[in-house]
Design an enzyme around this catalytic site. Structure first.
Site, mmCIF file in Angstrom:
data_model
loop_
_atom_site.group_PDB
_atom_site.id
_atom_site.type_symbol
_atom_site.label_atom_id
_atom_site.label_comp_id
_atom_site.label_asym_id
_atom_site.label_seq_id
_atom_site.Cartn_x
_atom_site.Cartn_y
_atom_site.Cartn_z
ATOM 1 N N THR B 19 34.492 -9.462 -39.852
ATOM 2 C CA THR B 19 33.539 -9.931 -40.981
ATOM 3 C C THR B 19 33.296 -8.696 -41.950
ATOM 4 O O THR B 19 33.675 -8.651 -43.065
ATOM 5 C CB THR B 19 32.439 -10.697 -40.508
ATOM 6 N N ALA B 49 42.094 0.291 -37.455
ATOM 7 C CA ALA B 49 42.367 -0.245 -36.263
ATOM 8 C C ALA B 49 41.963 -1.574 -36.119
ATOM 9 O O ALA B 49 40.830 -1.843 -36.513
ATOM 10 C CB ALA B 49 41.700 0.854 -35.210
ATOM 11 N N ARG B 51 42.576 -5.339 -33.466
ATOM 12 C CA ARG B 51 43.210 -5.919 -32.384
ATOM 13 C C ARG B 51 44.426 -6.560 -32.662
ATOM 14 O O ARG B 51 45.353 -6.517 -32.123
ATOM 15 C CB ARG B 51 42.371 -6.620 -31.504
ATOM 16 N N GLU B 133 23.074 2.908 -42.902
ATOM 17 C CA GLU B 133 22.371 2.206 -44.096
ATOM 18 C C GLU B 133 22.277 0.560 -43.486
ATOM 19 O O GLU B 133 21.424 -0.019 -43.650
ATOM 20 C CB GLU B 133 22.633 2.463 -45.248
ATOM 21 N N VAL B 136 20.464 -1.859 -40.793
ATOM 22 C CA VAL B 136 19.052 -2.357 -40.839
ATOM 23 C C VAL B 136 18.882 -3.237 -42.193
ATOM 24 O O VAL B 136 19.233 -2.409 -43.503
ATOM 25 C CB VAL B 136 17.830 -1.077 -40.761
ATOM 26 N N GLY B 138 20.896 -5.498 -43.860
ATOM 27 C CA GLY B 138 22.145 -5.477 -44.711
ATOM 28 C C GLY B 138 22.161 -4.842 -46.032
ATOM 29 O O GLY B 138 22.510 -3.739 -45.959
ATOM 30 N N ILE B 140 20.066 -4.180 -48.495
ATOM 31 C CA ILE B 140 18.731 -3.436 -48.943
ATOM 32 C C ILE B 140 18.882 -1.998 -48.579
ATOM 33 O O ILE B 140 19.177 -1.625 -47.232
ATOM 34 C CB ILE B 140 17.567 -4.039 -48.156
ATOM 35 N N LYS B 209 16.256 -3.004 -35.083
ATOM 36 C CA LYS B 209 16.073 -2.438 -36.434
ATOM 37 C C LYS B 209 14.588 -1.887 -36.518
ATOM 38 O O LYS B 209 14.520 -0.838 -37.318
ATOM 39 C CB LYS B 209 16.201 -3.641 -37.273
#
Lengths: 447, 447
Positions: B19, B49, B51, B133, B136, B138, B140, B209
């Site tokens: 994702t 890289a 899979r 960054e 923690v 996402g 922000i 976090k």
């Protein structure tokens, strides 16, 4: 990099020891050990310039001048902190410091907004940094967020409460049902507003900050002259109460948005849903919402003014420069307006070209058919009505013969709204000027 | 620095195209021109890289491997983006990249929280950057705010909604009066919660976090093992309703505070005033409040997860490294945990040592004198009652013979509260376990 950190030193000259200058001086001195631990190098004040040197400075070990140019010309200064404010001699001072190869930190929003293009060009030529985090929203690291934290985004829009005085006045008017002149007087007594409050309440201070934010968001140069600016002095407690009845708060916002037609740059009172976070930012506090295409909406909140909060951003800039100013690395790393190569000329939209919803308060006479007449005019101009409040005659004690009609419209182009308002004001059933406040619906969920 | 920017290039290897990896790949490719304009140098993906390489990769001009170590060992890669997650082989991969003199960007919060001290020590030795960054909150830029924007501050405390799944569940339970299992099932269907939701709902993800945030705030190393962790699965809709009646919201917070005795590190459900901004952060959104001694309270709000928001932070880290990675300047400028020299050993407080207010829900029998008895126990332990709700018997349909007594206490030391709760549970008038939720009163005004 830390092995020889004790050998390293950044020599700082401070020009101006007023509120923010004094706060900066005290912060750098009282936290010297902790800051050395953070940065791995000594942040030493070597020279200050102040018009009336305090006796306490004499034994501080710091060189003291009354002439700011003595600091800018001092070979024992690596970085000049400009905190004298205003345009002259601040502009000359900053350009002289740059010419002498010194980095510059400034809190001077007017200087950056108006002369930033010239200053940054000079700094680039010399390879020095001009940093100005403290110029916008005091203690909130919003410049850093915009040009570094959100650097992977194409910014779509931003909107901010960026003048604490205006936000304090609007908050007090709303919470305690007090009139504008009354609250302004109190704000002046508390030191939240200047003796001449024009800069704050007419939106000029916010326009300076918006110009800086927008330049960083869109990678344009600074366009302060093109900011549409409207203050809060015409907002009444009844406007605030009507807005609340409709589920809105009135906030003084700086808004910039990129559209297919060009860039919006505008500062004005705005109705925003009371369900948004920014609508709940009260008192002297500041907040900025930034919408990036990847990050989505992000919000930054904190103190917009005050000696300590502002000094904390001044010193953060000093730390940034210290961290990138080691011997092997003496160049400006972060472009001053977020982009290494600025955009070519971007069109700034005229306020008549923007699209917005509108709050209209219409002083109608107590006559049959007035609401039908007003609705017809709006329909003629293709403007949809989203909500209406009509009170009984005498609702407003100061105008017993007037029926205030409050209308919330769907978005339309401002030029169209202007002619519609003119047509409404010309109706025989309408007794005076229409009050018009723009309405924003941000496309995030919870800003 | 821009004159020869076209000659400069940062060669990026991405490990993992799930994702976030896919989002990062797409962002870097689709915004190549805009990012070059920002950075003044080309950000080129040279090797990935994955899979199961997609066919579309074949004609992308990018080298494709199935072995992540091929990227870490590729001389044609300057920077390795680790997005495979988990501990193994992520740790080995990151250490190999560092050993090979490559910078690393990772979104792997578990890896940093648990192995960060080892990773940062290796990076320091090699003079490369390890940036995280995106680990923690996402999208922000909270790490940047903490270690750069607020670098002039001694941080006093921080508190954050740093797990979107838990916040979504609590929001839904409160707004729609739905039970925990019901909402959890929906969150799983919507993809907000994993099939095995333990990491999120038991607070482990938030603890990762929090450990990272606290290390940056206080300049300590990472102490994930010492984080007190409590999840949300025991919170009921009636707790949320009682809290609301008392003017509070229940949020799952990570809290860290420096006190004279040591550092608090704790993750648990918390009652906070509904007048604060953070109490109004709903759904999957994240927010962190940071209180600095100079800046005052600042708040950072935005999306805590999602491919695009997380990728935007990954790429912001890449941009930071690119900006500081020019030929004349190839060192790590910003210390990975905010301080160049970390604090010596700091004491972490045990949860029994912290002081807090408490919300207690006590299942009392419908008998005379039960309230007097409970009050007496609390008085015996020196605990002040700040508010009480006692409903009539049968208020809770599922327990018709129980009178729920809800009490809000003044702050006391947790150890003291634990024995008081034990004494209450031993009362003959009390029918079962006491539910206890901590209450926080932040010392700013509007967080």
């Amino acid at each position: 990099m830390s092995q020889d950190s004790d050998k390293h030193e950044l020599k700082i000259g401070i020009c101006g020891l007023g509120t923010v200058g004094g706060g900066t001086f005290n912060l750098l001195r009282s936290k010297h050990a902790e800051l050395t631990r953070r940065v791995g190098m000594n942040l030493n004040i070597t020279h200050v310039a102040t018009r009336n040197p305090a006796d306490s400075l004499k034994n501080s070990g710091v060189k003291v001048s009354t002439d700011v140019f003595a600091v800018a010309n001092d070979p024992g200064v690596d970085l000049v902190v400009e905190l004298i404010g205003g345009f002259e001699p601040a502009l000359e001072l900053v350009l002289k410091a740059i010419e002498n190869g010194k980095h510059v930190v400034t809190a001077n929003k007017a200087l950056i907004a108006v002369h930033g293009n010239e200053i940054f060009a000079a700094a680039r030529k010399k390879g020095v940094v001009v940093a100005y985090e403290s110029a916008v929203a005091g203690g909130i690291p919003i410049i850093k967020a915009l040009r570094e934290g959100l650097a992977a985004n194409s910014i779509q829009w931003l909107a901010g409460i960026i003048n604490g005085t205006s936000n304090y006045i609007l908050t007090e008017m709303g919470e305690n049902n007090r009139d504008f002149p009354d609250v302004l007087k109190e704000a002046q007594a508390k030191g939240y507003a200047e003796a001449d409050p024009t800069f704050d309440i007419e939106g000029i201070d916010a326009a300076h900050k918006l110009a800086i934010l927008a330049a960083n968001a869109f990678g344009t140069g600074l366009d302060f002259d093109r900011v549409y600016t409207e203050g809060i002095s015409h907002i009444t407690t009844s406007d605030i109460a009507y807005a609340e009845e409709l589920g809105y708060r009135i906030k003084h916002l700086g808004i910039s948005r990129i559209t297919e037609q060009g860039i919006e740059l505008r500062v004005h009172p705005t109705l925003i849903s009371d369900q948004t976070l920014i609508a709940n930012v009260n008192g002297v506090m500041n907040a900025v919402v930034v919408k990036g295409d990847s990050s989505g909406s992000t919000l930054y909140y904190g103190a917009g003014a005050g000696a300590e909060a502002t000094a904390s951003s001044v010193v953060a800039d000093v730390i940034d420069i210290a961290r990138s100013n080691r011997e092997s690395c003496q160049q400006a790393l972060i472009p001053p307006l977020a982009f290494d190569k600025l955009q070519g000329e971007m069109r700034i939209l005229d306020i008549e070209e923007i699209e917005s919803g509108y709050y209209l308060r219409i002083p109608a006479k107590d006559e049959v058919g007035v609401m039908a007449g007003i609705s017809q005019v709006l329909t003629d101009y293709g403007i949809n009505i989203e909500a209406v409040i009509q009170k009984e005659p005498g609702y407003d004690e100061s105008e017993p013969n007037i029926v205030p009609v409050v209308i919330l419209t769907a978005p339309t182009v401002e030029k169209n709204m202007n002619v519609a308002i003119k047509a409404i004001e010309e109706m025989s059933e309408v007794a005076g000027k229409v009050t018009r406040i723009r309405v924003e619906h941000f496309d995030g969920e919870n800003e």
